[in-house]
Design a protein around this motif. Structure first.
Motif, PDB file in Angstrom:
ATOM      1  N   ASN A 336       6.121   0.174   0.178  1.00 40.29           N
ATOM      2  CA  ASN A 336       7.427   0.192   0.851  1.00 40.29           C
ATOM      3  C   ASN A 336       8.221   1.479   0.571  1.00 40.29           C
ATOM      4  OD1 ASN A 336       9.130  -1.137   2.687  1.00 40.29           O
ATOM      5  ND2 ASN A 336      10.426  -1.930   1.053  1.00 40.29           N
ATOM      6  N   ILE A 372       1.234  -5.844   4.728  1.00 41.04           N
ATOM      7  CA  ILE A 372       2.296  -6.673   4.156  1.00 41.04           C
ATOM      8  C   ILE A 372       3.578  -6.426   4.940  1.00 41.04           C
ATOM      9  CG2 ILE A 372       3.587  -7.264   2.089  1.00 41.04           C
ATOM     10  CD1 ILE A 372       0.587  -7.885   1.999  1.00 41.04           C
ATOM     11  N   GLY A 373       4.138  -7.483   5.502  1.00 39.22           N
ATOM     12  CA  GLY A 373       5.351  -7.355   6.296  1.00 39.22           C
ATOM     13  C   GLY A 373       5.070  -7.530   7.782  1.00 39.22           C
ATOM     14  N   LYS A 374       6.135  -7.476   8.585  1.00 32.97           N
ATOM     15  CA  LYS A 374       6.004  -7.673  10.021  1.00 32.97           C
ATOM     16  C   LYS A 374       5.630  -6.359  10.712  1.00 32.97           C
ATOM     17  CE  LYS A 374       9.272 -11.539  10.143  1.00 32.97           C
ATOM     18  NZ  LYS A 374      10.509 -12.094  10.749  1.00 32.97           N
ATOM     19  N   ASN A 375       4.964  -6.484  11.861  1.00 33.92           N
ATOM     20  CA  ASN A 375       4.447  -5.321  12.584  1.00 33.92           C
ATOM     21  C   ASN A 375       5.534  -4.303  12.941  1.00 33.92           C
ATOM     22  OD1 ASN A 375       1.843  -6.186  12.447  1.00 33.92           O
ATOM     23  ND2 ASN A 375       1.852  -7.187  14.431  1.00 33.92           N
ATOM     24  N   TYR A 377       8.367  -3.602  11.590  1.00 30.63           N
ATOM     25  CA  TYR A 377       8.835  -2.914  10.391  1.00 30.63           C
ATOM     26  C   TYR A 377       7.788  -1.923   9.896  1.00 30.63           C
ATOM     27  CZ  TYR A 377      10.504  -2.026   5.665  1.00 30.63           C
ATOM     28  OH  TYR A 377      10.929  -1.416   4.518  1.00 30.63           O
ATOM     29  N   ASN A 378       6.512  -2.336   9.891  1.00 32.41           N
ATOM     30  CA  ASN A 378       5.445  -1.458   9.421  1.00 32.41           C
ATOM     31  C   ASN A 378       5.255  -0.252  10.348  1.00 32.41           C
ATOM     32  OD1 ASN A 378       4.891  -2.918   7.112  1.00 32.41           O
ATOM     33  ND2 ASN A 378       3.449  -4.273   8.141  1.00 32.41           N
ATOM     34  N   GLU A 410       0.145  -0.482  11.154  1.00 32.81           N
ATOM     35  CA  GLU A 410      -0.643  -1.172  10.126  1.00 32.81           C
ATOM     36  C   GLU A 410      -2.105  -0.769  10.182  1.00 32.81           C
ATOM     37  OE1 GLU A 410      -0.174  -5.330  10.626  1.00 32.81           O
ATOM     38  OE2 GLU A 410       1.929  -5.370   9.998  1.00 32.81           O
TER      39      GLU A 410
END
Length: 433
Positions: A336, A372-375, A377-378, A410
């Motif tokens: 992150n 890790i996390g939503k698309n 955001y990534n 991602e």
């Protein structure tokens, strides 16, 4: 009668010794995770076997147990000191009378209180798993009883006597806390003057009385655990320690894995994606003494095939472009984060050197993120990482028209449940044009 007393005394002594040994063992070997208390209630038929006066019978002499008549009621409470051994106190009421047309009439009231040791036979013989919902208890101990004839010349005359009792109780679990049982008990008295028909013998003549009971009932276990104490699954602490050790060994084996086959275990490898065959230091980093972003061994190979000036000036040399475009030159990021890690800025330095020596070349700066996390955001995180590298190159003197930011979002090429594998895809790569 003496043999019976000796047998029961031996059983009680064995029970006491076994209980003491078992209790010591349980302190170190078994978790204390079972309900220790239970209530029990039974009803059924009791039969005085002996003594009787002439002309009196407890039942039809030609039948084994006489007519089925409910004349026995008992209830008690049990406490298990260990999963195998416990103690119970119970109170019973019996009303004995003639059940045969051949017997003279009689009626005897019998009230007794008993203290007994209890053995969970299923656990004692280690057959609990095979029995499933079934179990088997053995019990034996001492009793005090009051006998009161309800008819005849001795009506309402009381006598207190004592003796021993022994029996066994098959069980079947109905719910998590409730179990049904069938109990078979033999009571033997060592100080009795009443016959079961109410006749009274000489005070100096102690009779050897016997009473059998057969009954059906239920037991209810209570406590913090979710299942009846007689069926609780008990885990051996030593076995738990072995399983924990096996788990730790498994974790060590996983940590000792070497993904990039550089001789440095993954848990110590700072650069777990080093090129196969390239020398690394003790932390798994490819050796690059001159800090130009190219591992020394690869640099020596390239220098033996191309001169340094040829490699950096001639943009058509496919070896260098392939090295960059296939991802061997990259910079990495912590989870992150948008700032490159300190140990991976050499990749940016290599691209900077390449662009300075190839002034007509342009490069795509490609940002990546793990799963890790939503698309959305990534995707944004990957673009931000690429822009972060672009800003470094801009401040180093590379013009903006030669730098193109691409968000690859991602990277799903690795196992998202592996922390080590996810480190490999949190990166920025380059594509020279």
């Amino acid at each position: 009668m003496k043999k019976l007393i000796l047998l029961i005394s031996f059983s009680v002594l064995t029970f006491s010794q076994s209980f003491a040994q078992d209790k010591d063992t349980l302190k170190t070997d078994l978790n204390d995770e079972y309900n220790k208390w239970s209530f029990e209630f039974n009803l059924g038929q009791s039969k005085g076997i002996k003594p009787y006066s002439v002309g009196y019978f407890g039942s039809d002499p030609n039948k084994s147990f006489g007519s089925v008549t409910l004349n026995h009621y008992s209830g008690g409470v049990r406490y298990m000191f260990s999963p195998k051994f416990g103690l119970k106190a119970d109170l019973a009421f019996d009303r004995l009378e003639n059940l045969s047309d051949e017997s003279l009439d009689f009626e005897m009231q019998h009230i007794r209180f008993g203290i007994q040791g209890v053995v969970n036979g299923a656990r004692l013989f280690d057959i609990q798993e095979a029995l499933g919902r079934f179990s088997l208890l053995f019990h034996g101990g001492i009793q005090v009883a009051q006998m009161t004839p309800q008819m005849g010349i001795n009506k309402d005359r009381d006598e207190w006597n004592g003796g021993i009792m022994i029996g066994f109780t098959p069980e079947f679990r109905i719910t998590k806390h409730l179990a049904m049982n069938a109990d078979f008990t033999m009571n033997s008295y060592v100080r009795q003057h009443f016959n079961w028909d109410g006749a009274y013998s000489d005070p100096n003549n102690n009779l050897a009385g016997s009473l059998y009971t057969i009954s059906l009932g239920a037991s209810f276990s209570f406590g913090a655990e979710k299942i009846h104490g007689d069926w609780a699954v008990l885990r051996d602490k030593q076995q738990e320690e072995i399983e924990a050790l096996e788990k730790r060994v498994g974790e060590i084996e996983n940590n000792m894995g070497d993904t990039d086959q550089d001789g440095v275990p993954d848990y110590l490898d700072v650069e777990p994606n080093s090129i196969a065959g390239i020398a690394v230091d003790t932390k798994g980093r490819m050796v690059d003494l001159n800090k130009n972003g190219v591992p020394d061994e690869m640099e020596r190979y390239l220098n033996s095939t191309y001169t340094t000036n040829q490699m950096l000036v001639n943009s058509e040399k496919e070896t260098v472009k392939k090295l960059i475009n296939e991802g061997y030159v990259a910079t990495y990021f912590d989870f992150n984060k948008t700032k490159p890690t300190n140990v991976s800025t050499e990749g940016i330095d290599f691209i900077l050197t390449y662009l300075r020596n190839n002034p007509t070349a342009t490069v795509d700066i490609i940002g990546h993120a793990d799963e890790i996390g939503k698309n959305p955001y990534n995707d944004k995180l990957a673009a931000t990482r690429a822009n972060s590298v672009k800003e470094i190159l801009l401040k180093a003197g590379i013009t903006e028209d030669r730098l193109n930011v691409v968000s690859d979002g991602e990277d799903t090429s690795v196992d998202k449940d592996s922390a080590g594998a996810r480190r490999l895809v949190r990166r920025v790569t380059f594509k020279v044009k």
